[in-house]
Write a protein that holds these residues in place. Sequence first.
Motif, PDB file in Angstrom:
ATOM      1  N   GLY A 316       0.767  -1.235   0.000  1.00 15.49           N
ATOM      2  CA  GLY A 316       0.000   0.000   0.000  1.00 15.49           C
ATOM      3  C   GLY A 316       0.794   1.280   0.000  1.00 15.49           C
ATOM      4  N   LYS A 317       2.117   1.192  -0.137  1.00 16.46           N
ATOM      5  CA  LYS A 317       2.930   2.413  -0.201  1.00 16.46           C
ATOM      6  C   LYS A 317       2.728   3.101  -1.554  1.00 16.46           C
ATOM      7  CE  LYS A 317       5.058   1.289   3.701  1.00 16.46           C
ATOM      8  NZ  LYS A 317       4.595  -0.101   3.869  1.00 16.46           N
ATOM      9  N   LEU A 318       3.170   4.346  -1.634  1.00 15.88           N
ATOM     10  CA  LEU A 318       2.956   5.156  -2.821  1.00 15.88           C
ATOM     11  C   LEU A 318       3.847   4.734  -3.990  1.00 15.88           C
ATOM     12  CD1 LEU A 318       1.218   7.593  -3.682  1.00 15.88           C
ATOM     13  CD2 LEU A 318       3.126   9.084  -3.035  1.00 15.88           C
ATOM     14  N   LEU A 319       4.943   4.058  -3.700  1.00 12.65           N
ATOM     15  CA  LEU A 319       5.931   3.740  -4.728  1.00 12.65           C
ATOM     16  C   LEU A 319       5.390   2.787  -5.801  1.00 12.65           C
ATOM     17  CD1 LEU A 319       8.868   3.741  -5.825  1.00 12.65           C
ATOM     18  CD2 LEU A 319       9.311   1.816  -4.278  1.00 12.65           C
ATOM     19  N   SER A 320       5.638   3.133  -7.063  1.00 11.78           N
ATOM     20  CA  SER A 320       5.434   2.230  -8.195  1.00 11.78           C
ATOM     21  C   SER A 320       6.654   2.352  -9.098  1.00 11.78           C
ATOM     22  CB  SER A 320       4.168   2.602  -8.983  1.00 11.78           C
ATOM     23  OG  SER A 320       4.147   1.954 -10.247  1.00 11.78           O
ATOM     24  N   PRO A 321       7.487   1.306  -9.207  1.00 11.35           N
ATOM     25  CA  PRO A 321       8.671   1.393 -10.073  1.00 11.35           C
ATOM     26  C   PRO A 321       8.331   1.771 -11.510  1.00 11.35           C
ATOM     27  CG  PRO A 321       8.803  -0.538  -8.665  1.00 11.35           C
ATOM     28  CD  PRO A 321       7.433   0.031  -8.470  1.00 11.35           C
ATOM     29  N   ARG A 322       7.179   1.304 -12.004  1.00  6.72           N
ATOM     30  CA  ARG A 322       6.762   1.685 -13.357  1.00  6.72           C
ATOM     31  C   ARG A 322       6.571   3.188 -13.450  1.00  6.72           C
ATOM     32  NH1 ARG A 322       1.436  -1.099 -15.387  1.00  6.72           N
ATOM     33  NH2 ARG A 322       0.696  -0.195 -13.438  1.00  6.72           N
ATOM     34  N   LYS A 323       5.959   3.783 -12.429  1.00  6.86           N
ATOM     35  CA  LYS A 323       5.742   5.229 -12.437  1.00  6.86           C
ATOM     36  C   LYS A 323       7.076   5.979 -12.410  1.00  6.86           C
ATOM     37  CE  LYS A 323       3.488   9.003  -9.906  1.00  6.86           C
ATOM     38  NZ  LYS A 323       4.715   9.756  -9.601  1.00  6.86           N
ATOM     39  N   ILE A 324       8.067   5.442 -11.700  1.00  5.32           N
ATOM     40  CA  ILE A 324       9.396   6.068 -11.682  1.00  5.32           C
ATOM     41  C   ILE A 324       9.928   6.193 -13.104  1.00  5.32           C
ATOM     42  CG2 ILE A 324      11.797   5.812 -10.929  1.00  5.32           C
ATOM     43  CD1 ILE A 324       9.937   6.520  -8.621  1.00  5.32           C
ATOM     44  N   MET A 325       9.824   5.120 -13.872  1.00  4.60           N
ATOM     45  CA  MET A 325      10.334   5.133 -15.241  1.00  4.60           C
ATOM     46  C   MET A 325       9.497   6.042 -16.137  1.00  4.60           C
ATOM     47  SD  MET A 325      12.818   3.313 -14.507  1.00  4.60           S
ATOM     48  CE  MET A 325      13.562   3.732 -16.084  1.00  4.60           C
ATOM     49  N   MET A 326       8.185   6.001 -15.988  1.00  5.78           N
ATOM     50  CA  MET A 326       7.308   6.835 -16.815  1.00  5.78           C
ATOM     51  C   MET A 326       7.509   8.314 -16.495  1.00  5.78           C
ATOM     52  SD  MET A 326       3.884   4.438 -16.688  1.00  5.78           S
ATOM     53  CE  MET A 326       2.844   5.584 -17.597  1.00  5.78           C
ATOM     54  N   ASP A 327       7.672   8.629 -15.209  1.00  7.26           N
ATOM     55  CA  ASP A 327       7.926  10.025 -14.814  1.00  7.26           C
ATOM     56  C   ASP A 327       9.260  10.526 -15.363  1.00  7.26           C
ATOM     57  OD1 ASP A 327       5.547  10.255 -13.478  1.00  7.26           O
ATOM     58  OD2 ASP A 327       6.393   9.902 -11.480  1.00  7.26           O
ATOM     59  N   THR A 328      10.267   9.645 -15.342  1.00  8.58           N
ATOM     60  CA  THR A 328      11.577  10.026 -15.890  1.00  8.58           C
ATOM     61  C   THR A 328      11.464  10.327 -17.375  1.00  8.58           C
ATOM     62  OG1 THR A 328      12.681   8.629 -14.244  1.00  8.58           O
ATOM     63  CG2 THR A 328      13.974   9.288 -16.168  1.00  8.58           C
ATOM     64  N   ARG A 329      10.739   9.481 -18.102  1.00  6.91           N
ATOM     65  CA  ARG A 329      10.551   9.713 -19.538  1.00  6.91           C
ATOM     66  C   ARG A 329       9.752  10.994 -19.794  1.00  6.91           C
ATOM     67  NH1 ARG A 329       7.670   4.953 -21.782  1.00  6.91           N
ATOM     68  NH2 ARG A 329       5.845   6.001 -20.940  1.00  6.91           N
ATOM     69  N   ASP A 330       8.694  11.195 -19.015  1.00  8.97           N
ATOM     70  CA  ASP A 330       7.870  12.400 -19.211  1.00  8.97           C
ATOM     71  C   ASP A 330       8.675  13.668 -18.939  1.00  8.97           C
ATOM     72  OD1 ASP A 330       5.741  10.784 -19.853  1.00  8.97           O
ATOM     73  OD2 ASP A 330       4.766  10.939 -17.890  1.00  8.97           O
ATOM     74  N   ARG A 331       9.479  13.642 -17.881  1.00 12.41           N
ATOM     75  CA  ARG A 331      10.311  14.816 -17.579  1.00 12.41           C
ATOM     76  C   ARG A 331      11.349  15.033 -18.675  1.00 12.41           C
ATOM     77  NH1 ARG A 331      11.200  19.851 -16.518  1.00 12.41           N
ATOM     78  NH2 ARG A 331      13.276  20.262 -15.657  1.00 12.41           N
ATOM     79  N   LEU A 332      11.941  13.947 -19.173  1.00 13.58           N
ATOM     80  CA  LEU A 332      12.940  14.061 -20.233  1.00 13.58           C
ATOM     81  C   LEU A 332      12.310  14.626 -21.509  1.00 13.58           C
ATOM     82  CD1 LEU A 332      15.833  13.553 -21.124  1.00 13.58           C
ATOM     83  CD2 LEU A 332      15.217  11.184 -21.630  1.00 13.58           C
TER      84      LEU A 332
END
Length: 431
Positions: A316-332
């Motif tokens: 139930g924590k906020l972390l999603s490794p997929r979101k980490i990668m998607m956020d990195t791509r979106d920021r890039l």
Amino acid sequence: MVSQIIFVILALAGTALFAYNARKVIRNIKLGRPVNRTDKPQERLMTMLKVAFGQTKMAVRPIPFFLHLVVYLGFVIINLEVLEIVIDGAFGTHRVFAGLGGFYNFLIGSFELLAAGVWLACAIFLIRRNIVKIKRFSGVEMKSWPKSDANYILITEILLMTAFLTMNAADAKLQALGATHYIAAGAFPVSGLLVGLLPNNLDSLIFIERFCWWFHIVGIFAFLNYLPYSKHFHIMLAFPNTYFSNLKPKGQFTNMDSVTNEVKAMLDPSFVPAETAPGKFGAKDVQDLNRINLLNAYTCTECGRCTSVCPANITGKLLSPRKIMMDTRDRLEEVGRNIDKHGLEHQDGKSLLDDYITREEIWACTSCNACVEACPVNIDPLEIIMDLRRFAVMEESVAPASINAMLGNVENNGAPWKYSPADRFNWSEGN
């Protein structure tokens, strides 16, 4: 001649547009720090062949593995016919490789069986996503465009395979009717079942065959230029991504040369460190990550395997490794757009940390490497998370109270606990 000119213009325009967008992606990846991953070429090649070509890491889920393998083989093998389509379109020929005789018949028959398999696999994938609603395809990051992207591709694949089989069915019927220009060539084990559904009028059949031929080739060029905007860019990037993947033991973190030299000098006063440029601890924005991290972000398939095995996410924590990668791509991508509009030195006041990825997310990570182990194309979300943590701790001195207490205890007591080394064995007294 008119159709040949149109085809050549379409082919050149489609290829040029793809090259233009691909250059932007390469430019964006090069915004990251250089990293040397050219060692052990044989091991890297074998990793690429095993993981990218062989898709061995997908086999832990047998059903999607088999379906994806069918689509993958169909994409690679059926597109061999694109070579024939390009030659026919440019020179006005029809089935230019028909001279191969029986082998050509075998190829076309194999293409048709694969096309039917791809059609069926894509239909099952659509059902899994939209009716069965597999849990790993959902999440806070899988809204709007990311959710629609997969559906668009699956529907496009179904339409392309339908056009391919309908084109062959019309071609087979035109061959049987002795139409001019339609030489007897090819075996049609699947499209032959559709022949009875087509009209007997030659003009109508020629229109259907030509329409499907153009739909198929235009669809391929459209698909090619859609890739840089889609998660399906992994079709191409999975190969360099696995080749340049980290071959070191999982969990082994990198050290900064400047820090390593300082420690060596403290331990050995005679050590003379080489000159190294002072660097930033960790990463705050995408430019602080290395180029492989950014390649990882573009390669992410958004399949959710990493998030589905993440213990933080499961509890139930906020972390999603997929979101980490998607956020990195979106920021890039955002940084890339800013460069296009304002130049390389433009600063928009945003960063990957805080504006895209929250502190709560990075500190929820247990650094267990489950996400790295689960990724079918060797993406490493943990490396990005650890670099963001390093920046927070070593550049900003900002960390949760429990982390600060632990770091203070390590510094003062040589252990994570608050007891001094002298009291470490007090527990044994009286036993």
